[in-house]
Structure formats: C-alpha cells, structure tokens
Design a protein around this motif. Structure first.
Motif, PDB file in Angstrom:
ATOM      1  N   GLN A  19      75.384  76.771  88.009  1.00  0.00           N
ATOM      2  CA  GLN A  19      74.382  76.040  88.795  1.00  0.00           C
ATOM      3  C   GLN A  19      73.362  77.002  89.408  1.00  0.00           C
ATOM      4  O   GLN A  19      72.160  76.721  89.433  1.00  0.00           O
ATOM      5  N   ALA A  20      73.847  78.145  89.894  1.00  0.00           N
ATOM      6  CA  ALA A  20      72.946  79.125  90.514  1.00  0.00           C
ATOM      7  C   ALA A  20      71.980  79.692  89.474  1.00  0.00           C
ATOM      8  O   ALA A  20      70.785  79.852  89.728  1.00  0.00           O
ATOM      9  N   SER A  21      72.509  79.975  88.298  1.00  0.00           N
ATOM     10  CA  SER A  21      71.680  80.517  87.215  1.00  0.00           C
ATOM     11  C   SER A  21      70.567  79.532  86.853  1.00  0.00           C
ATOM     12  O   SER A  21      69.414  79.916  86.651  1.00  0.00           O
ATOM     13  N   GLN A  22      70.918  78.264  86.799  1.00  0.00           N
ATOM     14  CA  GLN A  22      69.943  77.231  86.465  1.00  0.00           C
ATOM     15  C   GLN A  22      68.852  77.138  87.538  1.00  0.00           C
ATOM     16  O   GLN A  22      67.668  76.990  87.233  1.00  0.00           O
ATOM     17  N   ALA A  23      69.265  77.225  88.813  1.00  0.00           N
ATOM     18  CA  ALA A  23      68.293  77.109  89.911  1.00  0.00           C
ATOM     19  C   ALA A  23      67.336  78.292  89.962  1.00  0.00           C
ATOM     20  O   ALA A  23      66.231  78.174  90.497  1.00  0.00           O
ATOM     21  N   VAL A  24      67.752  79.429  89.411  1.00  0.00           N
ATOM     22  CA  VAL A  24      66.833  80.571  89.339  1.00  0.00           C
ATOM     23  C   VAL A  24      65.701  80.258  88.357  1.00  0.00           C
ATOM     24  O   VAL A  24      64.575  80.720  88.513  1.00  0.00           O
ATOM     25  N   LEU A  25      65.998  79.433  87.368  1.00  0.00           N
ATOM     26  CA  LEU A  25      64.957  79.009  86.424  1.00  0.00           C
ATOM     27  C   LEU A  25      64.190  77.799  86.940  1.00  0.00           C
ATOM     28  O   LEU A  25      62.978  77.701  86.785  1.00  0.00           O
TER      29      LEU A  25
ATOM     30  N   PHE B  17      62.455  85.852  86.551  1.00  0.00           N
ATOM     31  CA  PHE B  17      63.352  84.695  86.731  1.00  0.00           C
ATOM     32  C   PHE B  17      64.341  84.601  85.569  1.00  0.00           C
ATOM     33  O   PHE B  17      65.529  84.342  85.763  1.00  0.00           O
ATOM     34  N   LYS B  18      63.844  84.824  84.368  1.00  0.00           N
ATOM     35  CA  LYS B  18      64.723  84.720  83.186  1.00  0.00           C
ATOM     36  C   LYS B  18      65.817  85.779  83.219  1.00  0.00           C
ATOM     37  O   LYS B  18      66.993  85.492  82.987  1.00  0.00           O
ATOM     38  N   GLN B  19      65.427  87.023  83.528  1.00  0.00           N
ATOM     39  CA  GLN B  19      66.417  88.106  83.578  1.00  0.00           C
ATOM     40  C   GLN B  19      67.417  87.879  84.723  1.00  0.00           C
ATOM     41  O   GLN B  19      68.613  88.104  84.572  1.00  0.00           O
ATOM     42  N   GLN B  22      69.914  85.156  83.878  1.00  0.00           N
ATOM     43  CA  GLN B  22      70.907  85.655  82.925  1.00  0.00           C
ATOM     44  C   GLN B  22      71.963  86.507  83.628  1.00  0.00           C
ATOM     45  O   GLN B  22      73.157  86.390  83.361  1.00  0.00           O
ATOM     46  N   ALA B  23      71.520  87.349  84.580  1.00  0.00           N
ATOM     47  CA  ALA B  23      72.460  88.234  85.287  1.00  0.00           C
ATOM     48  C   ALA B  23      73.401  87.448  86.198  1.00  0.00           C
ATOM     49  O   ALA B  23      74.494  87.920  86.515  1.00  0.00           O
ATOM     50  N   VAL B  24      72.988  86.259  86.615  1.00  0.00           N
ATOM     51  CA  VAL B  24      73.894  85.416  87.414  1.00  0.00           C
ATOM     52  C   VAL B  24      75.055  84.943  86.526  1.00  0.00           C
ATOM     53  O   VAL B  24      76.172  84.743  86.996  1.00  0.00           O
ATOM     54  N   PHE B  27      76.177  89.926  84.187  1.00  0.00           N
ATOM     55  CA  PHE B  27      75.485  91.173  84.522  1.00  0.00           C
ATOM     56  C   PHE B  27      76.106  92.338  83.760  1.00  0.00           C
ATOM     57  O   PHE B  27      75.425  93.219  83.276  1.00  0.00           O
ATOM     58  N   LYS B  28      77.440  92.276  83.652  1.00  0.00           N
ATOM     59  CA  LYS B  28      78.164  93.414  83.064  1.00  0.00           C
ATOM     60  C   LYS B  28      79.503  92.924  82.533  1.00  0.00           C
ATOM     61  O   LYS B  28      80.304  92.392  83.307  1.00  0.00           O
ATOM     62  N   ASP B  29      79.713  93.029  81.255  1.00  0.00           N
ATOM     63  CA  ASP B  29      80.994  92.654  80.633  1.00  0.00           C
ATOM     64  C   ASP B  29      81.435  91.245  81.022  1.00  0.00           C
ATOM     65  O   ASP B  29      82.615  91.017  81.298  1.00  0.00           O
ATOM     66  N   GLY B  30      80.501  90.331  81.092  1.00  0.00           N
ATOM     67  CA  GLY B  30      80.875  88.949  81.396  1.00  0.00           C
ATOM     68  C   GLY B  30      80.970  88.636  82.877  1.00  0.00           C
ATOM     69  O   GLY B  30      81.229  87.486  83.252  1.00  0.00           O
TER      70      GLY B  30
END
Lengths: 354, 354
Positions: A19-25, B17-19, B22-24, B27-30
C-alpha cells in the motif's frame, strides 16, 4: 524466503509495504504521497486517523493527548525533563540498559537524575525490582523493553509521582493500562511504522508546571494545540504508521497480537532452554518477548551458526556488540513461521554439532 | 495531466517517485527500505552519498560539515540560538516574513533578537536593503526566500559576524557561495526531498563558543561527530533525498537548474505583467523564482479562475490567506511545460473576460 529478525527499523507487514509503495506513485488523483501538502484535507484525515487508531488500539483514557513528533526517543530524553522538571528539581530513573542510561545523561542539562536502581553491574541482564521512588521526585522514568539485553518490564510501580515510560520497543505488542502512566513516548520504528516519527501520549494535567520557558518545538503543549501540525510533519512516516495501525486493528488489536507475541516468544525460549548448544542471557522472569538474546555454550560455534542462518534467509540475528551472540527481534509483524524457521535451523545445527 | 504548483511538501521528479516506490517493495535482497536497519552498510552508503551530493552540488568548501537532522526549520529556529548565542547575548535578524518572524520569536528563550530591518509594515512585499548589523551581534539571521509573499534575497550582507540563513524554500534552486555563510539550514520538503528531513551546513569553527550546556540532540557537534547517525535517522526521507539529488546532478547540477528556474519565472512574471487581469504582489526586484504571488485586478474573478485552473489539472495555486490571490510555486522538479499550461489558461481566461 526472508525472515527479518532485525532490531529496528524492523519488519512491517507485507501488505503495508504494498500500500505504501502504491501511495508513493499515486495517493490522490495521480499525486504522490511525497508531493502533497500536509494541509490538504486528505492528509489531515491521515493524521486524524493515525491519532484515533493509537487511542483506540491502546484504549487511551480521556484526559490524555496523543501527539506525533520527530527526533526519536533520543529527543524525548531531553523533552521530558524540559517539560516536567522544575529548575533544580530531581527526577527518579530506573537504569535498565543503555537507552535508560542515555535518558539519564540528558537530565543533567536541566536538573538531577536520581538513579533509584540499576542492573548495570550485571550488564543489564535483569530488571531491578526493589527500589523506592522518593515522593518529591518530579517524575519517575523507566524503559519498558531493553532491546540490547532482551529484558522487559512486566510490572510498573505504583507511585504518587508521575510515571514516564519509554516504550519505543514494545509499544502495542501487549496490553498496557495507559492510566498507570502520565507520559508514554516511543520512536515509531518498531511496532508503529517506519523511522522518522515519534509518538507521545501525555496526561494533559502534568503539563505547564515546570516553570520553564520552552522552545516551541520542544513543548508538548504546542504540539497538542497544533494537532501534531505545528509545523510540517513527517508526512510519509505518518501515512505508513496509519496503514500499519489499520493492519493491527484488522488483526484484532493489541490483545490479539499479544497472544501471537507470547506464542512466538515461548516457542523460541523453549528451544533455547531445550537445545544443549544455546543458552539465554538474562533472568528468566524478565525475558523480553520482543528481543530474544541468546549465546552458544561454545562461542566458537556462533560464527558457523550465523552463517547457516544467513544462508537460510534469517536476517538480523547478530547480537549487539555489548552482549554478543544472537538477538532475535520478534516485533508484531514477524510471522510465527519465521520463528519456526529459526527454531528448525537451531535443531538442525544441534544435530550436526552434538 | 497534473501540474503540481503546491508550496510544499512539493513536486519531486516522477522518476524519483518510481524509484522510491520500488524501494518500498525491495531495497535490498527483497527487503523494503522501510524494514532495514540504519546500521546496514547499504543504508550507511545512502547517508554517505546524500552528504556527498549536497557537498558536491552546493560546492561546499572545506571547513564545513553537512548534517542530516529532523524537526524541520522550526526546530532550527531554536537550535541556532542554542548553539550560537551566549547567555544574555544578542543576535541580529532580518524580518522578511512569517518564517523569519517565527525564528525571531524563538530567540527570546535564550537571549535577545535585534530586528535590524523589517518589511512587516507592508505585509512583507519587499526585502529591506539598508540596514546595519551591529558588530557585537552573535550572528546575523536571514531567510533567503519567503514562500508566502513571493520575495527572494538576491544579495546577502558582507559582515564580520557569522551569517545564518534559512534556505528552506530555495536551496539548490540557484548557485550560492556557501563561503558567504556560516550556517545554512533547510527543511527538505521543497528542492531536497520529502518532509521529515532537515539539512544543516555548518562552518565548524563557529561551534562550541556559546558556553551553553546543550541537549545532545540539539547540539550540531553531536550530529557531526555521529555522522548524522547519532540516533535512528529518518531513513526513507534520506533515501528519497539521495534519489532526488542524483536527479539534480544528472540534470547538470544547480547551475543548470537555475537556468530553468529563471526561464520558468521569467515566463510567468512576463504573463502577469502583460495580462491586464493579473498583477504581481511584490517589489519587482525582489520577486522570487520559487513562489510567484499574484492577484487579479478584479478580485471577483479570482474564484472562477481558480476553478478553471483546477479543472485543467493546475494544483495548489491558491494564495496563502495572508496574501490572497494566487501563488504558483515552481520548485526544481516542476517542468516548464506546467508553467506554459498555467500561462495558457491565464490567456484564455483574459480573452473571455476582457
């Protein structure tokens, strides 16, 4: 499969990440949560819901205010004496670890810290229980869970002086009676949300009595009156905290998660006590459910076990340098399946090395 | 298509925003950026790169430290006198708006603020230029850009006293000579990154002279020595700031973005001056490139224009209540196409209403 036993910032639920990832977009009409004004009605609703969820989940009685702050527990170490300690006054502190010790050190700028009891001489492996809180103390301060040493306070004193508690690492992991406390504070980055947010639950009547002139940003009253929006708040951290608190509510709240936390801790401690290769590091009656600290009977086996753990997706179990060995942090969002995975590895390792 | 002219927290580049999104998730190894320890080498690298990028983009000379803090500019209003003002000392302040005024108010807990000049009597529509900074001032404080009123300082005084500047709303929007300043601070939520992060650029030699005992979290020296990791930092806000600073570097750095910012501001001011329906609110020579404030000759047309703007994806141009009218904030990440979209609407509206 990753099992994140890290001590904090720590695991949060996978659905919260999604959900957080989506809200960043796209939080609202194509705008990111990172580019909206904190004064938009949509974000004001986020702050309101976050505060409401904290009150609901912790059953905060009337007469208390909940505020969202920045600076971590470390800034609270100073805000507490600034707000509660009169010039030249004395406050009582229970020293149960390095964080309690840091809180004590910050008092000296404002007055005197009276250490009523300490387990420092044993490297904080237990929680002192027999101590007296002088009635003329401005307040009594304790740390409910000690992440580094793996101890937790299961009893809080009954006293006529205001009780202040740093609950950074076990808040909302178990039911507590807020009415027993006058001020509770916690860095968010364990069971509340991501780093960058601090919460405080303040009994309104204790404020305004220290006689000090306070900088606005360090005055609880200012944040209460500003509705946690005296200045630009940490927008994203608050938003994710709201998502995480919604998740906790959907799980049945603190009483339900406490059952899970007990089950996780019991399972791991049972294995530590059963497995001849491992041993716990602190007093059994004070064992924390959030941070389980243990070492090996043969220290030479610690490195190979850590390697095996890492190879099997077990993250963050290296103990703090001041204790050594291992620390498995098992915050609310860690599933019991992760604990089972760790236990299984301990058993496999024991079979190989016995 | 959305055009985000919001005053802050504000637009950041879409690729950031896209990067960040994605990191949410990974970020590192899942593991999410929200669940990793700030002590992991991967996150320590993020802090290092962020500090390095600030130094590189602003061409920070040696003898200065860059620290990443929390609490916004509002906490800096107090940290500045705590760190720089001796007991009973006086500091000189230039009052160019509400934020300068708030900074001035916070001095009184620690000493005296001497307001060397103010444009308050004209609702801060210009920047005072003729003023004297007494040589016995502990420091001189100014605000480089005034978001609410749309003024910007294009000249900074040459003085023997340390110069402190709140650059929250125009930092990295134009080339400045850091050597002209002794302390620069800025809330991140305009051109640096999301809310929840504050940066300070401190000339090392000015510290340690106030003679005050400081709480650790409010002592610049503690954060310098801790490498911005004295306590858990706002992990995600720092990560996104790093992404945004990388973007700025890829655009050619501050000198290049300054050209774009000049072009954006010139285009919009030109339309304001040309279009008979609109007029600017502040002194032409002090006009801000970040926040363009304007009203309508006929205030009754403001509501319909705002409605038209909103219908066309123009976000956040309502002026602050203390100025009224409109405010178009045009931070680094706002593309010039958004400015053209606004100008086009102003022209369409003028044709209709002439």
């Amino acid at each position: 499969m990753r099992h994140n036993f890290g001590a904090g910032p720590c695991i949060l639920p996978q659905e919260v990440f999604k959900q957080a990832s989506q809200a960043v977009l796209d939080f609202k009409d194509g705008l990111s949560i990172l580019e909206i004004s904190h004064r938009t009605p949509e974000f004001e609703a986020v702050v309101d819901e976050t505060v409401r969820l904290i009150k609901e989940l912790m059953n905060v009685p009337s007469g208390y205010s909940v505020v969202l702050l920045q600076g971590g527990a470390s800034l609270q170490f100073s805000m507490v004496p600034m707000n509660l300690l009169p010039e030249g006054g004395t406050a009582a502190y229970l020293e149960t670890g390095i964080w309690a010790n840091k809180a004590i050190k910050e008092v000296k700028t404002f007055g005197t810290a009276n250490i009523v009891a300490s387990s420092k001489e044993s490297n904080y492996t237990y929680v002192p229980k027999d101590y007296v809180i002088p009635e003329d103390s401005a307040y009594f301060h304790c740390t409910s869970n000690n992440t580094i040493y793996g101890t937790e306070l299961y009893n809080f004193p009954t006293t006529s002086v205001p009780v202040v508690c740093d609950m950074s690492s076990d808040i909302m992991s178990r039911v507590i009676d807020v009415a027993q406390f006058d001020l509770i504070y916690a860095g968010a980055q364990k069971n509340i949300g991501p780093a960058g947010l601090t919460i405080a639950i303040v009994k309104d009547e204790i404020l305004g009595k220290s006689g000090r002139k306070l900088p606005s940003m360090l005055d609880y009253q200012v944040h209460i009156e500003g509705g946690s929006m005296y200045n630009t708040p940490p927008v994203f951290s608050i938003y994710v905290a709201m998502l995480n608190l919604r998740w906790l509510k959907s799980k049945g709240g603190v009483a339900e998660i406490e059952k899970e936390n007990k089950a996780k801790a019991e399972a791991l401690y049972k294995e530590i006590d059963r497995n001849p290769l491992f041993k716990g590091t602190c007093a059994v009656e004070d064992r924390s459910r959030m941070n389980v600290c243990f070492v090996m009977e043969n220290p030479e086996l610690e490195k190979p076990f850590l390697k095996l753990a890492e190879e099997n997706g077990i993250e963050g179990i290296k103990g703090h340098r001041s204790v050594g060995g291992f620390r498995a942090s098992m915050y609310n969002a860690l599933p019991i399946t992760s604990v089972h995975a760790l236990i299984e590895l301990m058993q496999i390792f024991a079979e190989k090395h016995q």
